[in-house]
Each structure stands twice: as C-alpha cells, then as structure tokens.
Write a protein that holds these residues in place. Structure first.
Motif, PDB file in Angstrom:
ATOM      1  N   GLY A  81       0.795  -1.222   0.000  1.00  0.00           N
ATOM      2  CA  GLY A  81       0.000   0.000   0.000  1.00  0.00           C
ATOM      3  C   GLY A  81       0.824   1.266   0.000  1.00  0.00           C
ATOM      4  O   GLY A  81       0.292   2.367  -0.212  1.00  0.00           O
ATOM      5  N   GLY A  82       2.104   1.131   0.234  1.00  0.00           N
ATOM      6  CA  GLY A  82       2.990   2.284   0.279  1.00  0.00           C
ATOM      7  C   GLY A  82       3.457   2.710  -1.103  1.00  0.00           C
ATOM      8  O   GLY A  82       3.030   2.175  -2.124  1.00  0.00           O
ATOM      9  N   SER A  83       4.363   3.687  -1.108  1.00  0.00           N
ATOM     10  CA  SER A  83       4.864   4.264  -2.357  1.00  0.00           C
ATOM     11  C   SER A  83       6.390   4.335  -2.341  1.00  0.00           C
ATOM     12  O   SER A  83       7.010   4.446  -1.282  1.00  0.00           O
ATOM     13  N   LEU A  84       6.957   4.287  -3.526  1.00  0.00           N
ATOM     14  CA  LEU A  84       8.372   4.511  -3.741  1.00  0.00           C
ATOM     15  C   LEU A  84       8.534   5.261  -5.054  1.00  0.00           C
ATOM     16  O   LEU A  84       7.712   5.114  -5.962  1.00  0.00           O
ATOM     17  N   ARG A  85       9.622   6.011  -5.148  1.00  0.00           N
ATOM     18  CA  ARG A  85       9.948   6.691  -6.390  1.00  0.00           C
ATOM     19  C   ARG A  85      11.349   6.290  -6.804  1.00  0.00           C
ATOM     20  O   ARG A  85      12.310   6.534  -6.061  1.00  0.00           O
ATOM     21  N   LEU A  86      11.466   5.687  -7.959  1.00  0.00           N
ATOM     22  CA  LEU A  86      12.764   5.306  -8.511  1.00  0.00           C
ATOM     23  C   LEU A  86      13.230   6.388  -9.473  1.00  0.00           C
ATOM     24  O   LEU A  86      12.435   6.962 -10.216  1.00  0.00           O
ATOM     25  N   SER A  87      14.524   6.631  -9.458  1.00  0.00           N
ATOM     26  CA  SER A  87      15.114   7.594 -10.384  1.00  0.00           C
ATOM     27  C   SER A  87      16.270   6.943 -11.119  1.00  0.00           C
ATOM     28  O   SER A  87      16.950   6.070 -10.590  1.00  0.00           O
ATOM     29  N   CYS A  88      16.491   7.411 -12.328  1.00  0.00           N
ATOM     30  CA  CYS A  88      17.591   6.911 -13.152  1.00  0.00           C
ATOM     31  C   CYS A  88      18.294   8.109 -13.758  1.00  0.00           C
ATOM     32  O   CYS A  88      17.674   8.909 -14.469  1.00  0.00           O
ATOM     33  N   ALA A  89      19.577   8.216 -13.459  1.00  0.00           N
ATOM     34  CA  ALA A  89      20.385   9.294 -14.026  1.00  0.00           C
ATOM     35  C   ALA A  89      21.174   8.742 -15.200  1.00  0.00           C
ATOM     36  O   ALA A  89      21.842   7.707 -15.078  1.00  0.00           O
ATOM     37  N   ALA A  90      21.094   9.431 -16.329  1.00  0.00           N
ATOM     38  CA  ALA A  90      21.746   8.965 -17.547  1.00  0.00           C
ATOM     39  C   ALA A  90      22.853   9.912 -17.964  1.00  0.00           C
ATOM     40  O   ALA A  90      22.707  11.137 -17.890  1.00  0.00           O
ATOM     41  N   SER A  91      23.955   9.331 -18.400  1.00  0.00           N
ATOM     42  CA  SER A  91      25.033  10.133 -18.975  1.00  0.00           C
ATOM     43  C   SER A  91      24.849  10.151 -20.477  1.00  0.00           C
ATOM     44  O   SER A  91      24.091   9.372 -21.040  1.00  0.00           O
ATOM     45  N   GLY A  92      25.561  11.031 -21.157  1.00  0.00           N
ATOM     46  CA  GLY A  92      25.468  11.063 -22.607  1.00  0.00           C
ATOM     47  C   GLY A  92      24.641  12.224 -23.099  1.00  0.00           C
ATOM     48  O   GLY A  92      23.714  12.677 -22.431  1.00  0.00           O
ATOM     49  N   ARG A  93      24.957  12.683 -24.302  1.00  0.00           N
ATOM     50  CA  ARG A  93      24.343  13.891 -24.838  1.00  0.00           C
ATOM     51  C   ARG A  93      23.040  13.640 -25.572  1.00  0.00           C
ATOM     52  O   ARG A  93      22.332  14.580 -25.886  1.00  0.00           O
ATOM     53  N   ALA A  94      22.721  12.356 -25.837  1.00  0.00           N
ATOM     54  CA  ALA A  94      21.553  12.069 -26.676  1.00  0.00           C
ATOM     55  C   ALA A  94      20.332  11.646 -25.875  1.00  0.00           C
ATOM     56  O   ALA A  94      19.415  11.056 -26.411  1.00  0.00           O
ATOM     57  N   PHE A  95      20.312  11.971 -24.579  1.00  0.00           N
ATOM     58  CA  PHE A  95      19.242  11.480 -23.720  1.00  0.00           C
ATOM     59  C   PHE A  95      17.872  11.875 -24.255  1.00  0.00           C
ATOM     60  O   PHE A  95      16.950  11.075 -24.253  1.00  0.00           O
ATOM     61  N   SER A  96      17.731  13.094 -24.696  1.00  0.00           N
ATOM     62  CA  SER A  96      16.422  13.570 -25.145  1.00  0.00           C
ATOM     63  C   SER A  96      15.933  12.834 -26.391  1.00  0.00           C
ATOM     64  O   SER A  96      14.760  12.919 -26.734  1.00  0.00           O
ATOM     65  N   SER A  97      16.819  12.099 -27.057  1.00  0.00           N
ATOM     66  CA  SER A  97      16.455  11.352 -28.260  1.00  0.00           C
ATOM     67  C   SER A  97      16.374   9.856 -28.005  1.00  0.00           C
ATOM     68  O   SER A  97      16.369   9.062 -28.947  1.00  0.00           O
ATOM     69  N   THR A  98      16.306   9.486 -26.736  1.00  0.00           N
ATOM     70  CA  THR A  98      16.378   8.073 -26.359  1.00  0.00           C
ATOM     71  C   THR A  98      15.104   7.636 -25.670  1.00  0.00           C
ATOM     72  O   THR A  98      14.671   8.277 -24.707  1.00  0.00           O
ATOM     73  N   THR A  99      14.530   6.555 -26.143  1.00  0.00           N
ATOM     74  CA  THR A  99      13.393   5.952 -25.452  1.00  0.00           C
ATOM     75  C   THR A  99      13.894   5.257 -24.190  1.00  0.00           C
ATOM     76  O   THR A  99      14.897   4.540 -24.230  1.00  0.00           O
ATOM     77  N   MET A 100      13.218   5.498 -23.098  1.00  0.00           N
ATOM     78  CA  MET A 100      13.642   4.982 -21.796  1.00  0.00           C
ATOM     79  C   MET A 100      12.580   4.062 -21.215  1.00  0.00           C
ATOM     80  O   MET A 100      11.385   4.226 -21.503  1.00  0.00           O
ATOM     81  N   ALA A 101      13.006   3.136 -20.390  1.00  0.00           N
ATOM     82  CA  ALA A 101      12.053   2.204 -19.802  1.00  0.00           C
ATOM     83  C   ALA A 101      12.531   1.733 -18.444  1.00  0.00           C
ATOM     84  O   ALA A 101      13.719   1.830 -18.107  1.00  0.00           O
ATOM     85  N   TRP A 102      11.593   1.243 -17.680  1.00  0.00           N
ATOM     86  CA  TRP A 102      11.865   0.531 -16.437  1.00  0.00           C
ATOM     87  C   TRP A 102      11.409  -0.918 -16.627  1.00  0.00           C
ATOM     88  O   TRP A 102      10.271  -1.171 -17.023  1.00  0.00           O
ATOM     89  N   PHE A 103      12.328  -1.834 -16.348  1.00  0.00           N
ATOM     90  CA  PHE A 103      12.028  -3.259 -16.349  1.00  0.00           C
ATOM     91  C   PHE A 103      12.149  -3.752 -14.912  1.00  0.00           C
ATOM     92  O   PHE A 103      12.755  -3.108 -14.061  1.00  0.00           O
ATOM     93  N   ARG A 104      11.608  -4.929 -14.668  1.00  0.00           N
ATOM     94  CA  ARG A 104      11.806  -5.579 -13.387  1.00  0.00           C
ATOM     95  C   ARG A 104      11.964  -7.078 -13.600  1.00  0.00           C
ATOM     96  O   ARG A 104      11.471  -7.632 -14.568  1.00  0.00           O
ATOM     97  N   GLN A 105      12.657  -7.671 -12.646  1.00  0.00           N
ATOM     98  CA  GLN A 105      12.862  -9.113 -12.697  1.00  0.00           C
ATOM     99  C   GLN A 105      12.809  -9.671 -11.290  1.00  0.00           C
ATOM    100  O   GLN A 105      13.613  -9.285 -10.435  1.00  0.00           O
ATOM    101  N   ALA A 106      11.856 -10.553 -11.078  1.00  0.00           N
ATOM    102  CA  ALA A 106      11.729 -11.252  -9.802  1.00  0.00           C
ATOM    103  C   ALA A 106      12.426 -12.602  -9.916  1.00  0.00           C
ATOM    104  O   ALA A 106      12.592 -13.125 -11.028  1.00  0.00           O
ATOM    105  N   PRO A 107      12.828 -13.186  -8.804  1.00  0.00           N
ATOM    106  CA  PRO A 107      13.514 -14.485  -8.843  1.00  0.00           C
ATOM    107  C   PRO A 107      12.684 -15.534  -9.578  1.00  0.00           C
ATOM    108  O   PRO A 107      11.485 -15.688  -9.323  1.00  0.00           O
ATOM    109  N   GLY A 108      13.311 -16.214 -10.528  1.00  0.00           N
ATOM    110  CA  GLY A 108      12.646 -17.267 -11.264  1.00  0.00           C
ATOM    111  C   GLY A 108      11.710 -16.798 -12.356  1.00  0.00           C
ATOM    112  O   GLY A 108      11.031 -17.616 -12.985  1.00  0.00           O
ATOM    113  N   LYS A 109      11.655 -15.492 -12.584  1.00  0.00           N
ATOM    114  CA  LYS A 109      10.760 -14.949 -13.603  1.00  0.00           C
ATOM    115  C   LYS A 109      11.548 -14.214 -14.675  1.00  0.00           C
ATOM    116  O   LYS A 109      12.680 -13.797 -14.469  1.00  0.00           O
ATOM    117  N   GLU A 110      10.922 -14.055 -15.824  1.00  0.00           N
ATOM    118  CA  GLU A 110      11.546 -13.311 -16.906  1.00  0.00           C
ATOM    119  C   GLU A 110      11.508 -11.816 -16.620  1.00  0.00           C
ATOM    120  O   GLU A 110      10.653 -11.325 -15.896  1.00  0.00           O
TER     121      GLU A 110
END
Length: 127
Positions: free
Chosen positions: A15-44
């Motif tokens: 029921g709680g909340s968390l905020r994840l952040s990702c800092a990216a290096s490189g000059r082309a960030f604004s032209s890059t599609t970004m995503a968050w993936f997750r992987q639990a044990p034993g799962k894809e």
C-alpha cells in the motif's frame, strides 16, 4: 556510450509508495526511449513502463496501470518511476534501460530493443 544509474529502491509495506530515479550520462538522452524493467527471482524480465523520446508516448504493463507513472526530465537527463499502492508481487529488481537514439519502432516494451542497462535497484514490498 550511455551509463545509467538507478536509485530509490528499498523496503516498503504493501500500500505504500516509492519513487525510482535513473540518471543517464550522454548527450543524446532527449532522443532516447527509456524504460523501467523488473525481474523477480525465477521470472523473466518484464517491462513495467516505458516513455518514448518523441511524442510523449508511454507504455505500462497491465499489472501496474493506474498505480505506476513514468516521467522524464530531459534537462536533467533523468527518468523516474513513481510507484503507488505497492503490492508484494511488485517485489523485484528494477532496471532502467535505454534504446539507441532515435529508435522509431512502434513497440518499445521488449528487452531486446534496449542497448543500455543500469545495475538495478531492489524493491521489496512486505505484506
């Protein structure tokens, strides 16, 4: 070369909340599609949310729709994932990922489309 560094994981009660952040290096960030993936044990590895580099298009897995929100700040080279109403089944290692610049495919939630990955951050939701 793009380097991605995630932060914000941790232990939270259901029921709680968390905020994840990702800092990216490189000059082309604004032209890059970004995503968050997750992987639990034993799962894809699965795409939780993604945001295109142009047009503001987003993708959310059905399991997180209405609870998670992805956003990006091109001025700061960051992408964030706000996670609300967390459930024990959200427990996983969460990874930030980036495509090569100017990716224009209509699908952007498959892991093989992403060339750059962060080291991952653990999210644990207790019941």
């Amino acid at each position: 070369q793009v380097q991605l560094v995630e932060s914000g994981g941790g232990l939270v009660q259901a029921g709680g909340s968390l905020r994840l952040s990702c800092a990216a290096s490189g000059r082309a960030f604004s032209s890059t599609t970004m995503a968050w993936f997750r992987q639990a044990p034993g799962k894809e590895r699965e795409c939780v949310a993604a945001i295109k580099w142009s047009g503001g298009g987003t993708y959310y897995a059905d399991s997180v729709k209405g609870r998670f929100s992805i956003s990006r700040d091109n001025a700061k080279n960051t992408v964030s994932l706000q996670m609300n109403s967390l459930k024990p089944e959200d427990t996983a290692v969460y990874y930030c990922a980036a495509t090569t610049p100017y990716y224009s495919g209509s699908s952007y939630h498959y892991p093989h489309l992403y060339d750059y990955w962060g080291q991952g951050t653990q999210v644990t939701v207790s019941s």
